[in-house]
Design a protein around this motif. Structure first.
Motif, mmCIF file in Angstrom:
data_model
loop_
_atom_site.group_PDB
_atom_site.id
_atom_site.type_symbol
_atom_site.label_atom_id
_atom_site.label_comp_id
_atom_site.label_asym_id
_atom_site.label_seq_id
_atom_site.Cartn_x
_atom_site.Cartn_y
_atom_site.Cartn_z
ATOM 1 N N GLU A 27 -6.959 3.521 -7.709
ATOM 2 C CA GLU A 27 -8.052 4.305 -7.150
ATOM 3 C C GLU A 27 -8.549 5.221 -8.257
ATOM 4 O O GLU A 27 -7.756 5.927 -8.894
ATOM 5 C CB GLU A 27 -7.604 5.112 -5.933
ATOM 6 N N VAL A 77 -4.167 10.136 -1.451
ATOM 7 C CA VAL A 77 -4.846 8.861 -1.662
ATOM 8 C C VAL A 77 -3.963 7.730 -1.162
ATOM 9 O O VAL A 77 -2.736 7.782 -1.254
ATOM 10 C CB VAL A 77 -5.195 8.639 -3.148
ATOM 11 N N THR A 78 -4.607 6.723 -0.630
ATOM 12 C CA THR A 78 -3.916 5.514 -0.175
ATOM 13 C C THR A 78 -4.432 4.348 -1.009
ATOM 14 O O THR A 78 -5.625 4.034 -0.973
ATOM 15 C CB THR A 78 -4.169 5.271 1.319
ATOM 16 N N VAL A 79 -3.513 3.729 -1.764
ATOM 17 C CA VAL A 79 -3.902 2.734 -2.762
ATOM 18 C C VAL A 79 -3.226 1.406 -2.440
ATOM 19 O O VAL A 79 -2.015 1.356 -2.220
ATOM 20 C CB VAL A 79 -3.499 3.191 -4.183
ATOM 21 N N ASN A 112 -15.288 8.176 -4.942
ATOM 22 C CA ASN A 112 -14.497 7.012 -5.340
ATOM 23 C C ASN A 112 -15.411 6.039 -6.098
ATOM 24 O O ASN A 112 -16.407 5.568 -5.571
ATOM 25 C CB ASN A 112 -13.901 6.332 -4.108
ATOM 26 N N THR A 151 0.832 -1.199 0.000
ATOM 27 C CA THR A 151 0.000 0.000 0.000
ATOM 28 C C THR A 151 0.867 1.248 0.000
ATOM 29 O O THR A 151 1.866 1.329 0.710
ATOM 30 C CB THR A 151 -0.923 -0.010 1.229
ATOM 31 N N GLU A 180 -10.928 0.972 0.124
ATOM 32 C CA GLU A 180 -10.533 2.362 -0.088
ATOM 33 C C GLU A 180 -11.610 3.288 0.476
ATOM 34 O O GLU A 180 -12.765 2.879 0.661
ATOM 35 C CB GLU A 180 -10.349 2.656 -1.585
#
Length: 810
Positions: free
Chosen positions: A708, A700-702, A676, A656, A686
């Motif tokens: 995303e 953003v955390t993917v 999203n 991540t 997410e």
């Protein structure tokens, strides 16, 4: 009052009940609007051929073309479009006009309307700040002017300038569709009575082999037995699975491998162009399939279509034309081939004796091939177009242009011009795309708009996607690229062809000619040893442990990029394969993988197809790279048109990653938000929405090897626009507001005057269904219209204390 609005408190002091005056601290002299900095901000420059930057998208020879350049606000003193006309050889500089700033006041936009043209033209931009100049084209910005396009070494060198190809359009149904490529023998057996049986016939001493469904088609003999091993798939089988293709999966365009009578399972060795192979069901089966497809709508309401594979560079050695030419030099077909020592030595394709090369120096051959093409587009077949096999190799008297690096062979291009004219006269809406394996784009076949509509996009999509995601090229050679390289590769290849072709490029992750994407992406690869005809052994890749997350990532890129997403049968569930051997690229479809809802890869494909149809910006929008982070292995870009702004963030790292994305570059308003819309499979999680901060960024955390995808309402490039532009004194004009007050205002008033706020007027604006606000005014007799906007809360937008100022022509 929101401090983040471009707000001016006490800008206007009302005098009496119905008049107001402009306080001088808020007014900016219109003559000073364009104030150049000490150097051009190269990083702020952007243009492409999306609908916000290039209109109309498919211009005719009678339509002027408006092009737009983005620059840093207040940075430029002037800008020009530099246009090269290929017919006259002349270069013309067209001055651009400043249209206004974006909603955040970060960027300004310059535009010019180019006169209608009947000739192919190339253009780039010249950005000036009063003391220095920067040039911008599809490859980016440079301080050195681009050379004039030149013809050298049998190829055009256009230096990545943007292309205008008047009167070139490609079918909208192709642009908006999702294609599904089928290798017929390996898809589904709908009629077991027509299956090829063991020893039914022999091909170069190799008896036919009847495979059981799911049996390994690699027999240790790639040039022999592998080619006459049949699993039984047929056109009845494709028809039986139309509901699967168009409804369960959601694709609507069927692209079939060759279907005409031939000895091999791949059928690139055509025996008879006018007969569909009986083992595939014959002519009636093709008629039925196409009719059924046309009468079936996919989940988005789009009609089913069928594309045929045209093998027109060569025939099989058992083709009656060739056997006749071998039997007599007086044969009417003798000149359709090139004999170097009749009857046993002749020109072939790629040195394969079973594939004698057709001679396009013969006008009667050309006419016959045109007749073949037209026959299948007419009743009773009514096919929808042609995929062209090895079209760059077509030449006269045994000459192979593409193999010799000659991309401007006159015989080749003259034939494909005739082919397009003939096909489009039968069906103006037919789709034509060519196979192109070279490490370039087929500009010579696309840029004049008179030959193909698009191409199989090996160099512009399959190759860079594979190297970035899997670390292998399309030949299964280890070759890994960074996000920075991916960005430059995609941008350069995309913009090297006209807009009509950009939208019709066929984007695949696998094809019948390259190792499976899932095999290249696998965590581990297994190997299998085969016995060769000579009694020796060979070891080839054979499946392995899949990396479903890389399969996900490939699909995410495929369905969010410009062009036609095209699924090679089985990719939708992550079909693996046997490496570089042709048989290993053509396994039988495992129907258990898509039963009972299918696996997670299949579920992702279903949702991505639905998403592609729901959000048109993924089809027609600009492609704007935002982040290429070589440390985190993240690549992010925007797709936007006038209605939607979509941000795509792809994470190709194992874990991540959290990344800051500057969405203000794509026009996202400060302090706005995104929804999203990412399909979540495989346990991915997410946030449901993302907020834009006061500097225009999102965080953003993917998940690793995932994406995303975010969407918000789009709009015009500038916060305020006029129609017409420029304004004309004494005429009515529509003023459209899409600035930071637009989304929250319950009412909006336009305060305006002219020539430094003379004749101040207050006009109430009307909110439109798309969220924009409009007002119709009569343009005063002046040189500049001045404007600012106020909502019902008393919040003002005066363009960062500069006011909105628009030139007026008399």
């Amino acid at each position: 009052m929101n401090a983040n609005f471009r707000t001016l408190m006490q800008t206007f002091a009302f005098v009496g009940a119905s008049t107001f005056a402009c306080v001088s601290t808020a007014w900016v002299n219109p003559a000073d609007i364009v104030q150049a900095s000490t150097s051009v901000d190269s990083n702020a420059l952007f243009s492409d051929q999306g609908p916000l930057y290039f209109t109309p998208q498919e211009p005719t020879s009678n339509q002027p073309i408006t092009v737009t350049l983005r620059a840093s606000a207040g940075n430029l003193s002037s800008a020009n479009v530099v246009v090269y006309n290929t017919a006259s050889g002349s270069t013309t500089y067209y001055p651009m006009s400043l249209e206004g700033n974006d909603v955040n006041g970060v960027y300004e936009f310059w535009s010019a309307t180019l006169p209608a043209t009947s000739n192919t033209e190339y253009y780039y931009f010249q950005a000036n700040d009063g003391s220095s100049t920067v040039y911008y084209n599809a490859s980016g910005a440079t301080s050195t002017a681009y050379p004039t396009p030149t013809f050298s070494g049998n190829q055009w060198n256009t230096y990545d300038d943007f292309v205008i190809s008047p009167n070139f359009s490609t079918p909208s149904w192709a642009q908006n569709g999702v294609m599904y490529q089928i290798f017929v023998d390996r898809f589904f057996d709908g009629d077991v009575s027509n299956d090829v049986t063991n020893g039914e016939y022999s091909w170069y001493g190799h008896p036919t082999v009847q495979l059981s469904w799911g049996q390994d088609p690699e027999l240790g003999d790639p040039g022999g037995a592998d080619q006459v091993a049949f699993a039984g798939g047929d056109l009845e089988g494709v028809a039986d699975k139309l509901n699967y293709i168009e409804h369960t999966l959601g694709a609507n365009i069927l692209y079939l491998s060759p279907v005409f009578t031939a000895n091999t399972n791949h059928k690139y060795d055509v025996q008879n162009y006018f007969q569909v192979d009986p083992h595939f069901g014959g002519n009636s089966a093709l008629e039925t399939l196409i009719s059924d497809a046309h009468n079936t709508l996919d989940n988005a309401g789009q009609q089913g279509r069928v594309i045929l594979d045209g093998v027109f560079n060569h025939t099989g050695a058992s083709n009656s034309w060739f056997t006749s030419a071998q039997s007599s030099q007086s044969s009417p077909y003798y000149n359709w081939y090139t004999f170097t020592n009749w009857p046993s030595q002749y020109a072939t394709f790629a040195g394969v004796s079973n594939l004698p090369k057709l001679n396009y120096g013969s006008s009667s051959l050309q006419n016959e091939i045109l007749s073949v093409a037209d026959t299948y587009l007419e009743p009773p077949f009514d096919a929808d177009g042609w995929r062209l096999d090895a079209p760059g190799h077509i030449g006269a008297n045994g000459y192979d242009p593409e193999a010799n690096g000659n991309y401007n062979d006159p015989t080749n291009h003259a034939f494909w011009e005739s082919f397009r004219q003939s096909v489009k006269s039968v069906n103006p809406n037919a789709f034509i795309f060519g196979e192109w394996f070279e490490g370039s784009q087929p500009e010579e076949w696309l840029n004049n708009g008179n030959q193909w509509d698009g191409s199989v996009n090996y160099n512009g999509f399959l190759q860079p996607a594979s190297e970035w995601i899997t670390g292998y090229d399309d030949g299964f050679n280890a070759n890994s690229i960074s996000p920075t390289t991916l960005e430059s590769w995609l941008v350069g290849t995309l913009n090297s062809v006209p807009r009509a072709a950009q939208l019709a490029q066929v984007n695949e992750l696998s094809t019948q000619d390259v190792p499976r994407f899932a095999e290249r992406a696998a965590e581990t690869i297994n190997y299998k040893t085969y016995t060769t005809p000579s009694g020796g052994t060979v070891t080839y890749p054979y499946g392995g442990t899949p990396n479903l997350w890389k399969d996900y990532l490939g699909a995410f890129l495929q369905f969010t990029y410009v062009g036609i997403p095209t699924i090679y049968y089985g990719d939708e569930y992550g079909m693996m394969g046997g490496g570089n051997n042709d048989a290993g690229k053509r396994w039988t479809f495992d129907w258990s993988q898509v039963a009972n809802g299918g696996n997670s890869v299949f579920q992702l494909y279903q949702q991505l197809i639905a998403m592609r149809h729901q959000y048109p910006a993924l089809t027609d929008g600009s492609f704007m790279p935002l982040v290429a982070d070589d440390n985190s292995n993240i690549f992010a870009f925007a797709r936007m048109d006038g209605q939607q702004r979509i941000i795509v963030v792809l994470n190709n790292s194992n874990g991540t990653e959290t990344e800051t994305i500057p969405v203000y570059e794509a026009g996202s308003p400060y302090n706005s938000s995104f929804t999203n819309i990412t399909p979540l499979v495989g346990g991915a999680s997410e946030a449901s929405s993302v907020s834009v901060d006061g500097q225009g960024n999102i965080s953003v955390t993917v998940p690793g090897h995932y994406a995303e995808i975010l969407v918000q309402q789009g709009g015009p490039l500038t916060a305020v626009s006029t129609n017409p532009a420029p304004l004309v004194a004494g005429q009515q004009a529509t003023i459209t507001y899409n600035g930071p007050l637009a989304s929250t205002a319950s009412s909006l008033t336009m305060h305006w005057g002219y020539n430094n706020w003379n004749g101040i007027t207050n006009t109430v604006m009307t909110r439109q269904s798309n969220g924009e606000w409009t007002a119709v005014i009569t343009v005063p007799n002046g040189s500049v219209l001045n404007a600012a906007f106020e909502d019902s809360n008393g919040d003002w937008d005066n363009d960062n204390s500069q006011n909105y100022n628009f030139p007026i022509s008399s």
